[in-house]
Design a protein around this motif. Structure first.
Motif, mmCIF file in Angstrom:
data_model
loop_
_atom_site.group_PDB
_atom_site.id
_atom_site.type_symbol
_atom_site.label_atom_id
_atom_site.label_comp_id
_atom_site.label_asym_id
_atom_site.label_seq_id
_atom_site.Cartn_x
_atom_site.Cartn_y
_atom_site.Cartn_z
ATOM 1 N N GLN A 2 -9.373 5.008 2.800
ATOM 2 C CA GLN A 2 -8.520 4.013 3.401
ATOM 3 C C GLN A 2 -8.210 4.172 4.764
ATOM 4 O OE1 GLN A 2 -5.738 2.454 1.039
ATOM 5 N NE2 GLN A 2 -7.178 1.689 -0.588
ATOM 6 N N LEU A 37 2.326 1.818 -3.489
ATOM 7 C CA LEU A 37 1.440 2.272 -4.302
ATOM 8 C C LEU A 37 0.815 3.818 -4.112
ATOM 9 C CD1 LEU A 37 -0.697 1.586 -6.526
ATOM 10 C CD2 LEU A 37 -2.250 0.978 -4.949
ATOM 11 N N GLN A 38 1.010 4.068 -2.670
ATOM 12 C CA GLN A 38 0.678 5.523 -2.431
ATOM 13 C C GLN A 38 1.910 6.301 -2.944
ATOM 14 O OE1 GLN A 38 0.043 5.777 2.003
ATOM 15 N NE2 GLN A 38 -0.975 8.042 1.530
ATOM 16 N N PHE A 57 -6.619 7.329 -0.721
ATOM 17 C CA PHE A 57 -5.951 7.193 0.391
ATOM 18 C C PHE A 57 -6.961 7.943 1.518
ATOM 19 C CE2 PHE A 57 -2.742 6.469 -2.794
ATOM 20 C CZ PHE A 57 -2.645 5.162 -2.521
ATOM 21 N N LYS A 86 0.879 -1.162 -0.079
ATOM 22 C CA LYS A 86 0.006 -0.003 0.096
ATOM 23 C C LYS A 86 0.765 1.325 -0.037
ATOM 24 C CE LYS A 86 -3.249 2.483 2.840
ATOM 25 N NZ LYS A 86 -4.027 2.612 4.147
ATOM 26 N N LYS A 87 1.972 1.025 0.878
ATOM 27 C CA LYS A 87 2.819 2.484 0.830
ATOM 28 C C LYS A 87 3.631 2.533 -0.646
ATOM 29 C CE LYS A 87 3.693 2.798 5.742
ATOM 30 N NZ LYS A 87 3.648 3.962 6.254
#
Length: 165
Positions: free
Chosen positions: A164, A5-6, A161, A2-3
């Motif tokens: 989430q 992708l962010q 984001f 996730k990090k």
């Protein structure tokens, strides 16, 4: 994951919105010029052949021949590299202008402009290299910092984001 992708999606915003706005104007103008002027010509546009029986592929046949003249790997698959260059200029320029998938589009444009500078324009003087160098510098900036707050990437990253969190 996730990090990562962010980090890939979320653009870096400047301290003041005016700076992002100036970069957005530059991004838009360069992206549209790349799409309309440079990318479209790779596909034979604007298309006004004297012989109306020519296909779009026959009209734009000059570009794979130009790519094959670079030699080396380019001579092995000139049609592939020609289509990739045309795609990165036409579609990548449009994505850059909109600030959508900015880092991916910038990467494709950087690769294409480096190829144009090193294999096509090198030896013709700096003046001949200026258009490719200009697109290279704008794309390098956006490769690392993304679209800024005036791009679709910013809206998408804010939407994804924040939901989430």
């Amino acid at each position: 994951m996730k990090k990562i992708l962010q980090k890939l999606i979320t653009p870096v915003s400047q301290k003041h919105w005016t700076t992002d706005f100036v970069f957005a104007i530059t991004r838009f103008v360069c992206g549209m010029l790349l799409t309309i002027d440079f990318g479209a010509s790779k596909f034979g546009m604007p298309w006004t052949p004297a012989d109306k029986n020519l296909s779009l592929f026959e009209v734009a046949a000059w570009f794979p021949e130009d790519v094959a003249a670079f030699g080396g790997l380019f001579a092995l698959a000139p049609v592939f590299f020609a289509w990739m260059a045309g795609f990165s200029e036409a579609v990548g320029g449009l994505l850059l202008a909109l600030g959508l998938k900015t880092r991916l589009a910038s990467f494709l444009i950087v690769a294409t402009m480096l190829g144009a500078i090193l294999f096509q324009k090198w030896g013709q003087g700096v003046w001949s290299m200026l258009p490719a160098m200009g697109f290279l510098w704008v794309s390098l900036y956006h490769l690392f910092l993304g679209s800024g707050r005036f791009g679709i990437d910013y809206l998408i990253s804010q939407s994804i984001f924040k939901q989430q969190s």
